[in-house]
Enzyme design. Structure first.
Site, PDB file in Angstrom:
ATOM      1  N   PHE B 128       0.868  -1.176   0.000  1.00  0.00           N
ATOM      2  CA  PHE B 128       0.000   0.000   0.000  1.00  0.00           C
ATOM      3  C   PHE B 128       0.907   1.230   0.000  1.00  0.00           C
ATOM      4  O   PHE B 128       1.864   1.301   0.779  1.00  0.00           O
ATOM      5  CB  PHE B 128      -0.904  -0.017   1.229  1.00  0.00           C
ATOM      6  CG  PHE B 128      -1.937   1.067   1.213  1.00  0.00           C
ATOM      7  CD1 PHE B 128      -2.980   1.031   0.297  1.00  0.00           C
ATOM      8  CD2 PHE B 128      -1.856   2.133   2.083  1.00  0.00           C
ATOM      9  CE1 PHE B 128      -3.931   2.040   0.261  1.00  0.00           C
ATOM     10  CE2 PHE B 128      -2.805   3.153   2.051  1.00  0.00           C
ATOM     11  CZ  PHE B 128      -3.840   3.107   1.141  1.00  0.00           C
ATOM     12  N   ASP B 197       2.116  -5.796   8.000  1.00  0.00           N
ATOM     13  CA  ASP B 197       0.911  -4.964   7.933  1.00  0.00           C
ATOM     14  C   ASP B 197      -0.264  -5.903   7.640  1.00  0.00           C
ATOM     15  O   ASP B 197      -0.320  -6.532   6.581  1.00  0.00           O
ATOM     16  CB  ASP B 197       1.061  -3.909   6.832  1.00  0.00           C
ATOM     17  CG  ASP B 197      -0.148  -2.971   6.756  1.00  0.00           C
ATOM     18  OD1 ASP B 197      -1.244  -3.340   7.241  1.00  0.00           O
ATOM     19  OD2 ASP B 197      -0.007  -1.881   6.179  1.00  0.00           O
ATOM     20  N   TYR B 222     -10.829  -0.663  10.143  1.00  0.00           N
ATOM     21  CA  TYR B 222     -12.111  -0.417   9.458  1.00  0.00           C
ATOM     22  C   TYR B 222     -12.341  -1.252   8.211  1.00  0.00           C
ATOM     23  O   TYR B 222     -13.290  -1.004   7.493  1.00  0.00           O
ATOM     24  CB  TYR B 222     -12.273   1.072   9.137  1.00  0.00           C
ATOM     25  CG  TYR B 222     -11.166   1.699   8.318  1.00  0.00           C
ATOM     26  CD1 TYR B 222     -11.146   1.590   6.938  1.00  0.00           C
ATOM     27  CD2 TYR B 222     -10.156   2.430   8.929  1.00  0.00           C
ATOM     28  CE1 TYR B 222     -10.143   2.185   6.189  1.00  0.00           C
ATOM     29  CE2 TYR B 222      -9.148   3.029   8.197  1.00  0.00           C
ATOM     30  CZ  TYR B 222      -9.149   2.905   6.822  1.00  0.00           C
ATOM     31  OH  TYR B 222      -8.151   3.485   6.091  1.00  0.00           O
ATOM     32  N   LYS B 223     -11.474  -2.228   7.961  1.00  0.00           N
ATOM     33  CA  LYS B 223     -11.699  -3.093   6.804  1.00  0.00           C
ATOM     34  C   LYS B 223     -12.443  -4.345   7.290  1.00  0.00           C
ATOM     35  O   LYS B 223     -13.618  -4.265   7.636  1.00  0.00           O
ATOM     36  CB  LYS B 223     -10.379  -3.386   6.117  1.00  0.00           C
ATOM     37  CG  LYS B 223      -9.693  -2.103   5.584  1.00  0.00           C
ATOM     38  CD  LYS B 223      -8.386  -2.389   4.897  1.00  0.00           C
ATOM     39  CE  LYS B 223      -7.616  -1.105   4.575  1.00  0.00           C
ATOM     40  NZ  LYS B 223      -8.261  -0.279   3.534  1.00  0.00           N
ATOM     41  N   ARG B 371     -11.723  -4.433  -8.168  1.00  0.00           N
ATOM     42  CA  ARG B 371     -11.384  -5.142  -6.933  1.00  0.00           C
ATOM     43  C   ARG B 371     -12.670  -5.481  -6.191  1.00  0.00           C
ATOM     44  O   ARG B 371     -13.456  -4.589  -5.858  1.00  0.00           O
ATOM     45  CB  ARG B 371     -10.488  -4.237  -6.082  1.00  0.00           C
ATOM     46  CG  ARG B 371      -9.843  -4.929  -4.910  1.00  0.00           C
ATOM     47  CD  ARG B 371      -8.876  -3.996  -4.204  1.00  0.00           C
ATOM     48  NE  ARG B 371      -9.585  -2.945  -3.474  1.00  0.00           N
ATOM     49  CZ  ARG B 371      -9.118  -2.362  -2.359  1.00  0.00           C
ATOM     50  NH1 ARG B 371      -7.932  -2.710  -1.880  1.00  0.00           N
ATOM     51  NH2 ARG B 371      -9.803  -1.412  -1.757  1.00  0.00           N
TER      52      ARG B 371
END
Lengths: 412, 412
Positions: B128, B197, B222-223, B371
Site C-alpha cells: 500500500f 501490515d 475499518y476493513k 477489486r
C-alpha cells in the site's frame, strides 16, 4: 461565610449576559457544576443527531460511497476551516488530523527542516508534558538540542542556532497566558520559526495567528472546542510555508494524488500535506457538529464573558477561600490569564475529590493544584458562587481529609 | 449466459453454511451487493446503541469522570486484547492507537532502533503506497536505505545490513497472500526484525503472529474488522521487545506515569508504550462494539467461508467473465489468496462505476483493476452469482463505456 450578596450579584450578571443563551447549545446534567471544560468540553446538543446519522445512514447505508456522497474526503479541511475562524487563520491554513501530540511531532520536524543549519529547539519547562516528550524525541531524531526556558525569558536564549521555538499559549497548569505577538516577533527577529500549542486557549479567547505572523500551531479538539473525548486535533501552517514544509508522517491522505497510488511521496500542494492516514470519521464529524456552538459568536464577546467569570471567582477566592488556605496560582492581570483559575492547597487532591462528590467537577494537577475551568460558552456566574460555597463546605466539614483521598497521581 | 444452475448451487452453499447466521450481526441495506468490505466494513448491528450511549451518557452525562467510570483510560489496551485474539497474539501485546500510517511509522523507527548497526529497511514495491511513503520518511530521518523487493524474493536481499523487513500479509491490489511463517523465519535467520501490515488480512483469515515469532505488526480497524470509517488502527509488539522498544511518538498516554506530569519521558512497561496521544473515543468504542461480531467464531471457519466465496467467484469468472475480457489478477492457490479477487479489464473504472449504479459495490484500483472483496462475515454465495450476473449485464449493454466513466484516479 455569607454568599447571599455575591449570589445576587452573580444572578444579575447572568441576567444581563448577552451570551447567556449559548448555554442552551449544550446538554449539561441538571445540578452539575461543570468546571472541567478545559479538559473535556460539554456535549453540544447538536452532536447526538449528527453522530447517529453518520453511523446509521452514512456508514450503514451509503457505506464506501460516503467518501464522495457525504464528502468525508474533504472533512479534515472543511472542519479545519471552521477552526481557522476561531484562531485567526485563513481557512486553507488549517486541517484537522490525528492527535495533538502527533501533530506537534509533525510540525516540530517540519519546522526544523526549514532551518537546517540551526540545531536548537526551544520549549518551556512548564509546557504540557507531552509537548516536552515530543520535543525531546524530535531532537533525538534530528540530532538537535532542546533548551527549556520560561516564555517570558525567551529573548535570553535566542541566538542563531535556534531553529524553532514552541510554546503553549496558555499554561495547562497555572492558566498563565503568554504574549503571542511579542514572543513571535522576538523569535522571528532571531531568524527562528514559531510554533504555538493552542490547546488551552482556542475557543476561550481571541487568537490572531495571522496578525501575529505565527508559522505553525497545533491544538486540541476536545477542550474548549467541545469536540468530544479524544476528538482529533488540528494543525495550522501559514500559507507562506505550504510550498516547502515537509511532514515526517507521509501518509497517503497527504499525497498530491492520493488515489493514483504512486510509488513515491509527493506532498499535496496546500495544508493537506499535513494530513497523514484515514481520519476517525465518527470523532471528526462529532467535532464538526460541536463547532456549530460557536456560530454567530464573536470571540471578543466570548473572552469578555470568560474574564467576567474568572474575575468573579478570583474576587470570591480572595475574600472567602484565601483564609481557608487556598493560594491563587493563576495571574491576576486579565491579559495574562486564560479561562481557568488554579488554586494551590496542601490537600488539593482531597478537595477536588470531595467537590466531585458534591457535584462540582474540577480537576487535580499534581502535586497540589485544584484546577477549575470556566468554559465561557456554558458556565454561569451563579455556578461560580456555587463552586465557592461548596469549597467552603468541604473545608468546614474536613471532607478533603477523608482517608479515601490520599494523594494519588496515577488516576485522572 | 445462463446462471440458473450456478444460482441453485450457491443457494445450497448458503443453506448449509454454518456461518450463514453471522450476516444477521450486520446492518446491510436491502438489495445491495456489498463487495467493498475490504475497504470499509459494513455496520455491525451492535454499534449504533453503543455509540449513542457513549455520546449521550458517557460524554454528555458522566463527562470527565468517564475516564474512570467507563474505563476510557484502558480502552486502547482492552480493544487491543480483542484484536489480539484475531491475529494470534497475546492480549498484552496489542494496543489500539492512531492510524495505520502513524503506527507503521512508530514501529519502523522503533524496530530500526533495535538494530542500530544495520542501515537497510526492506519493503515490497507493491505495498500500500502509504507504507512505501512512511518507509521512505523513516529512512530519511534515520539515515537508512530502503530496498524494495517482492516478498517471495526476500532471501535475495537479506544480508547483515538489513535491520527491518516490512511487508503486507495480503497485497491490497492483487489480493496475493504471502507466507508469514517462512518469510519471518528467513528474516530472523539474517538477524533482522520482521514487521507485518495486517490491514488486508486480519478478520478474514487466521493469523498466527505468536507462532510465526513475528516481532511487530500493524493493521487497520475499518476493513475486515468493521470498526467504522477511519476507526483507529492497532500495533502489535512481541512481549520480548517490550522492555527495550522505543517509539518516536512519545505522547503522554505512553508514559509510565501519565498523570504524574513528569518532565521527561519514561515509557510504560508494556505495550502501552506504543500509545501516543488521547484516542478518539467515539471511533475507538465503535470499533470495540464492532469486534463483537467475531464472538464465538473460529477464524478457521471464517477462512473456510472466505475461500468458498472466492473459489465460487473464480470458477464463474473463468466460465463467464474471461470471455468478456476480464483477467484474474489474484492467485488461484488458496494459500496465496486473501479474501478479495481482483480482475484486470481495460475499462475497469467504467465497470466499477456501472456496477455501483446497479447496486453492486466494489472498487477500482488504478490503472485497470476491478477489486471485489468477499468479507466472510456477511457476503453470501448468492451475491457472488448476483455480482457475476451484473458484470455480464454491464458488458453486454456497454454500460462501462458511458462517457461519464472516463478513467479518473482522483476520486475514491
Amino acid at each position: 461565610v455569607d454568599l447571599t450578596e455575591a449570589r445576587r450579584e452573580a444572578e444579575q450578571l447572568d441576567a444581563r449576559d448577552p451570551l447567556a443563551h449559548v448555554r442552551d447549545r449544550f446538554s449539561i446534567p441538571d445540578g452539575l457544576v461543570y468546571l472541567d471544560g478545559n479538559s473535556l468540553g460539554a456535549l453540544p446538543v447538536a452532536v447526538p443527531a449528527v453522530v447517529e446519522h453518520v453511523v446509521a445512514q452514512q456508514w450503514g447505508r451509503d457505506l464506501i460511497t460516503s467518501w464522495n456522497v457525504h464528502d468525508w474526503w474533504d472533512a479534515p479541511r472543511r472542519v479545519g476551516g471552521q477552526v481557522a475562524r476561531l484562531i485567526g487563520a485563513e481557512a486553507d491554513e488549517v486541517v484537522v488530523a490525528d492527535s495533538t501530540s502527533v501533530d506537534l511531532f509533525k510540525v516540530l520536524v517540519a519546522a526544523a527542516r526549514l532551518r537546517p543549519d540551526r540545531r536548537t529547539l526551544v520549549i518551556e519547562p512548564g509546557n504540557f508534558p507531552a509537548d516536552l516528550y515530543i520535543a525531546d524525541s524530535v531532537a533525538e531524531l534530528l540530532g538537535m538540542t532542546v533548551r527549556r526556558v520560561d516564555p517570558r525569558d525567551v529573548r535570553t536564549v535566542l541566538d542563531d542556532d535556534v531553529a524553532v521555538v514552541s510554546f503553549a499559549q496558555v499554561d495547562y497548569r497555572t492558566g498563565r497566558a503568554y504574549d503571542m505577538a511579542g514572543i513571535t516577533a522576538a523569535v522571528h527577529d532571531a531568524g527562528a520559526l514559531m510554533v504555538w500549542d493552542l490547546s488551552h486557549s482556542a475557543g476561550a479567547l481571541p487568537i490572531a495567528l495571522g496578525a501575529c505572523d505565527v508559522d505553525f500551531a497545533v491544538g486540541c479538539g476536545y477542550k474548549y472546542l467541545n469536540g468530544g473525548p479524544g476528538a482529533p486535533a488540528y494543525v495550522m501552517a501559514a500559507r507562506r510555508h505550504h510550498a516547502t514544509v515537509r511532514s515526517p508522517l507521509t501518509g497517503w491522505t497527504g499525497h498530491a494524488r492520493p488515489f493514483a497510488m504512486e510509488g513515491s511521496y509527493e506532498p499535496a500542494p496546500g495544508i493537506d500535506r499535513m494530513r497523514c492516514g484515514t481520519p476517525p470519521m465518527l470523532s471528526l464529524l462529532a467535532l464538526e457538529a460541536a463547532l456549530g456552538a460557536f456560530d454567530g459568536l464573536s470571540m471578543a464577546d466570548v473572552r469578555e464573558r470568560s474574564l467576567s467569570l474568572t474575575r468573579l471567582f478570583l474576587a470570591l477566592t480572595d475574600r472567602v477561600l484565601a483564609p481557608l488556605g487556598f493560594e491563587v496560582v493563576t495571574p491576576r492581570a486579565d491579559d495574562e490569564r486564560g479561562s481557568q483559575v488554579s488554586l494551590a492547597h496542601p490537600r488539593a487532591y482531597g478537595v477536588v475529590q470531595a467537590l466531585i462528590a458534591r457535584g462540582v467537577v474540577g480537576d487535580f494537577r499534581y502535586p497540589d493544584v485544584v484546577r477549575l475551568g470556566f468554559a465561557p460558552l456554558y458556565v454561569r456566574h451563579v455556578e461560580v458562587v456555587d463552586a465557592v460555597e461548596h469549597v467552603v463546605a468541604v473545608i468546614e466539614a474536613g471532607e478533603e481529609s477523608d482517608p479515601r483521598y490520599v494523594v494519588q497521581h496515577t488516576v485522572t
